[in-house]
Design an enzyme around this catalytic site. Sequence first.
Site, PDB file in Angstrom:
ATOM      1  N   GLU A  32     -37.698 -52.161  41.187  1.00 15.23           N
ATOM      2  CA  GLU A  32     -37.347 -53.418  41.813  1.00 15.23           C
ATOM      3  C   GLU A  32     -38.674 -54.103  42.171  1.00 15.23           C
ATOM      4  OE1 GLU A  32     -34.768 -52.927  45.189  1.00 15.23           O
ATOM      5  OE2 GLU A  32     -34.874 -55.058  45.621  1.00 15.23           O
ATOM      6  N   ARG A 258     -36.584 -36.775  44.618  1.00 19.82           N
ATOM      7  CA  ARG A 258     -37.699 -37.680  44.886  1.00 19.82           C
ATOM      8  C   ARG A 258     -38.943 -36.883  45.180  1.00 19.82           C
ATOM      9  NH1 ARG A 258     -36.019 -43.009  46.328  1.00 19.82           N
ATOM     10  NH2 ARG A 258     -37.962 -43.698  47.269  1.00 19.82           N
ATOM     11  N   LYS A 268     -41.682 -48.128  49.947  1.00 16.39           N
ATOM     12  CA  LYS A 268     -42.281 -49.462  49.825  1.00 16.39           C
ATOM     13  C   LYS A 268     -42.184 -50.232  51.132  1.00 16.39           C
ATOM     14  CE  LYS A 268     -40.101 -50.317  45.913  1.00 16.39           C
ATOM     15  NZ  LYS A 268     -39.498 -50.980  44.758  1.00 16.39           N
TER      16      LYS A 268
END
Length: 552
Positions: A32, A258, A268
């Site tokens: 994204e 992850r 982020k």
Amino acid sequence: ESAPASNFIRTLIQDDLAEGRHDHVVTRFPPEPNGYLHIGHAKSIVVNFGMAEQFGGDCTLRFDDTNPEKESQEYIEAIKRDVTWLGYEWKGPVRYASDYFERLYEYAEELIRGGHAYVCSLDPETAAQYRGTLTQAGTDSPYRDRSVEENLDLFRSMRAGEFAEGEHVLRAKIDMASPNMNMRDPILYRIRYLTHHQTGDKWCIYPMYDFTHPLSDAEEGVTHSLCTLEFEDHRPLYDWVLEHVTPPCRPRQTEFARLNVNYTITSKRKLMRLVDEGHVDAWNDPRMPTLSGMRRRGFTPTSIRQFCDMVGVNKTGGTVDLGMLEHAIRDDLNRNAPRAMCVLRPVKLILTNYPEGQSETLTTAVHPQDESMGTREVTWTREMYIDAEDFVEVPPNKKWKRLSKGNAVRLRGGYVITCNDFVADDEGNVTEIHAEYDPATLGVNPEGYKPKGVIHWVSAETAVDLELRLYDRLFGVENPGTDKERDFVEDLNPDNLVVLTGCKGEANLASPRTDIPYQFEREGYFFYDPEASSEDRIVMNRTVTLRDSWAK
Ligand code: ATP
Ligand code: MG
Ligand code: MG
């Protein structure tokens, strides 16, 4: 690089190929564009591009751009740069989920026509109440049984901009009693009057991630949609969407854990706070775990790929030791970094028996274990710099391997010198060391005495001034942000940057290499920072120290 280790995803793809479910592997990396890529994304990149590479398939790069308010072209450019820098090539043009907005809209109408989606007009608060809780089933929306015609009409009016934001949404008609909250008639489209960085003002309805993602995968011919574990309970919805329309193919989602690294963060949102609040200078601050920060600090693509391979791919999360990342970069740089000498805390050394105004050029290896890297020249002069920490008047113990009064050391790649005097200021700081050099000792041992050790040095007459930035762990605690009582910025390591000015580098550093860090002998690895440097200032970032503390 060695052959990739086996893991459950590799095995799954192998089986799919062996059993004829696919004959060509297609994966995708779907960031994204709402921030810079970090070390966690590197794992996803290595998994997605790496799998495609290993099976002779393709990997696409697709920007998941369904939240235009948080996204920007700056992030898009940064992400492309970082993926390329890691050494991967995406198949075909860069894709955007927004490329598919028209197709997605058609799929949405297809769902409506099939009776699988409806326009819901509950206000957000009521809709949230109707959703129920983990322990309590939800309630059907009163709009759930609108006719296909009414739904089509409303949905088209939504697209045409006839309603305000929040007035209506398009929802999937699945099951308000599902134990999986994602299946309780999830929103597929919402009204947002926003200018999108790719599509401008063309759209005022935007599809949700869970609707966009499976269909974008299908449009690109993705066979294996590899994502992180938090999407595991979205998988039923991923499959539901593909089952209720007629996509060109049926991608399959598989989740892996992850990557988290201790003493840093991989979010982020939190990284953005560090930038916005000025805890670091920018997204590419060398302290940041972003790929752009790590690049600026001197990490190599090889070391990051190697690190991701070492971490492996699995289903159980966990936090990886930062030492492992440091091990990977040391391993690469130890083999490939050119050597140079740089004195971090310079003190003058005067060779009293070397004539003033005279100099000689000494030739030394760029890399002591790799002849193919060639040689470099350093200048021997009467006035030198050595490190203040390499001299004491009286050795503290028998193990002292550096210079002291009355004793000898070799200046690396040069001659043996013996200290006979020094000058100190009022506080006792040594300001000048006097020594004699032994002209018979270039490349050979002296006769009749033994030097204590070998130290690094630079000619004071040809040295270049350097500013060195010494970085330490970004955070002072192992798992920053896990204590709910404290804000994660309180966990920052206050000593994560020490700046040393007036360091003295050998003359070769006047125009430093920009492709790889140097090993400053006995000090660590340092990488030229073009962004921080200027006409009259050379700044170098310490990538990592020499000492490896990571225990395998
Ligand atoms: P963040 O929480 O930092 O915003 P994200 O998952 O929202 O991360 P995306 O831009 O959506 O960021 O990520 C693109 C891809 O990278 C996704 O497939 C995501 O699963 C993967 N990814 C993100 N963070 C990690 C991580 N720490 N480890 C492995 N993969 C990750
Ligand atoms: Mg995401
Ligand atoms: Mg996110």
